[in-house]
Motif scaffolding. Sequence first.
Motif, PDB file in Angstrom:
ATOM      1  N   TYR A 126       0.846  -1.189   0.000  1.00  0.00           N
ATOM      2  CA  TYR A 126       0.000   0.000   0.000  1.00  0.00           C
ATOM      3  C   TYR A 126       0.885   1.245   0.000  1.00  0.00           C
ATOM      4  CZ  TYR A 126      -4.053   2.937   0.988  1.00  0.00           C
ATOM      5  OH  TYR A 126      -5.060   3.875   0.911  1.00  0.00           O
ATOM      6  N   VAL A 155       1.632   5.359  -0.249  1.00  0.00           N
ATOM      7  CA  VAL A 155       1.207   6.732   0.019  1.00  0.00           C
ATOM      8  C   VAL A 155       2.184   7.667  -0.679  1.00  0.00           C
ATOM      9  CG1 VAL A 155       0.690   8.448   1.804  1.00  0.00           C
ATOM     10  CG2 VAL A 155       0.408   5.998   2.300  1.00  0.00           C
ATOM     11  N   VAL A 210      -1.402   8.997  -8.234  1.00  0.00           N
ATOM     12  CA  VAL A 210      -2.578   8.190  -7.874  1.00  0.00           C
ATOM     13  C   VAL A 210      -3.376   7.873  -9.139  1.00  0.00           C
ATOM     14  CG1 VAL A 210      -4.662   8.045  -6.458  1.00  0.00           C
ATOM     15  CG2 VAL A 210      -2.641   9.238  -5.579  1.00  0.00           C
ATOM     16  N   ASP A 270      -1.530   4.565  -4.027  1.00  0.00           N
ATOM     17  CA  ASP A 270      -2.913   4.285  -3.643  1.00  0.00           C
ATOM     18  C   ASP A 270      -3.627   5.516  -3.107  1.00  0.00           C
ATOM     19  OD1 ASP A 270      -3.242   1.199  -3.833  1.00  0.00           O
ATOM     20  OD2 ASP A 270      -1.306   1.472  -2.834  1.00  0.00           O
ATOM     21  N   VAL A 271      -2.891   6.396  -2.453  1.00  0.00           N
ATOM     22  CA  VAL A 271      -3.531   7.530  -1.802  1.00  0.00           C
ATOM     23  C   VAL A 271      -2.557   8.699  -1.678  1.00  0.00           C
ATOM     24  CG1 VAL A 271      -2.920   6.743   0.543  1.00  0.00           C
ATOM     25  CG2 VAL A 271      -4.922   8.225   0.225  1.00  0.00           C
ATOM     26  N   CYS A 289     -10.509   8.082  -9.955  1.00  0.00           N
ATOM     27  CA  CYS A 289     -10.191   8.353  -8.553  1.00  0.00           C
ATOM     28  C   CYS A 289     -11.142   9.414  -8.011  1.00  0.00           C
ATOM     29  CB  CYS A 289      -8.743   8.829  -8.416  1.00  0.00           C
ATOM     30  SG  CYS A 289      -7.520   7.677  -9.081  1.00  0.00           S
ATOM     31  N   GLN A 314      -7.671   9.408  -3.796  1.00  0.00           N
ATOM     32  CA  GLN A 314      -7.539   7.954  -3.691  1.00  0.00           C
ATOM     33  C   GLN A 314      -8.396   7.271  -4.745  1.00  0.00           C
ATOM     34  OE1 GLN A 314      -8.958   7.196   0.268  1.00  0.00           O
ATOM     35  NE2 GLN A 314     -11.043   7.792  -0.185  1.00  0.00           N
ATOM     36  N   LYS A 315      -8.095   6.015  -4.966  1.00  0.00           N
ATOM     37  CA  LYS A 315      -8.927   5.216  -5.844  1.00  0.00           C
ATOM     38  C   LYS A 315     -10.301   5.099  -5.204  1.00  0.00           C
ATOM     39  CE  LYS A 315      -4.880   2.528  -7.144  1.00  0.00           C
ATOM     40  NZ  LYS A 315      -4.200   1.206  -7.050  1.00  0.00           N
TER      41      LYS A 315
END
Length: 276
Positions: free
Chosen positions: A174, A176, A215, A221-222, A246, A272-273
């Motif tokens: 994950y 960031v 993203v 992811d975020v 997103c 984010q997605k």
Amino acid sequence: MIQEKELQLLASAAATAAVRAGYLIMEVYNSDDFQVNLKSDATPLTLADRKAHEEIKNLLGKTRIPVLSEEGRDIIFDERRGWEYFWMVDPLDGTKEFIKRNGEFTVNIALIYKQFPIMGIVYVPVSGELYFGQNTHGAYKKEGVTPSLTASFTFEELLNGSMVLPCSETPPVYTVVGSRSHMSKETEQFMGKLKEQHGEISFLSRGSSLKMCMVAEGKADVYPRLATTSEWDTAAGQAVAEAAGCEVVDFDSRERIMYNKVVLQNPWFVVQKKTK
């Protein structure tokens, strides 16, 4: 309401303006010395900002759609409150990255309709990457776009050879993405909560609106932004991210970020997605 064919012409005009502005920025970037002044809010303003602003204003002025630019922002709300469409422009997003000469700065141009971005161009002059998003066409990344003062694009040329976003595999960990120049303690706390949820997280640093594009591209992811930003910082990136599937939402209310407010500042937000 602007029809699809005219929207395509406007996208072409925005891409052309961004790449021509990129040429003027790179002239200053590659010079031996460039002047840096401080704006009234103590953020840096360079010769490159001013040259890019003038080029974009002149080109987009031909569309007869109002232009709201970071470098020409003194337009009172009573004048702009009635705008149905307008251009939101940051001629050089990531001025601190420009001054550091790390290449992570962008030209941002967005078309706003009824307070929301419907089209955006994010151009990276150093790398030649051009991100394009339009709510009716999706999002794309075009590589190898050389800064040029004679650049000109048709809509077909803008899309031809471009990659559809997202175009990267989901990161195995994950991921960031955050600011290279601004890291708040609230962001660190937010990342701590993500670590609790996901066990392990990866962190990437990027400057300017490249974080939103990361993203959109699928490389992160975020992107949490728990600090102050202005509307011109995010409009184009939001258009690209939303066109890529997103969401760009208020950190507290989870409402979509909107534009042309009385005060041209964003709330804290998260890119984010979309969750299914």
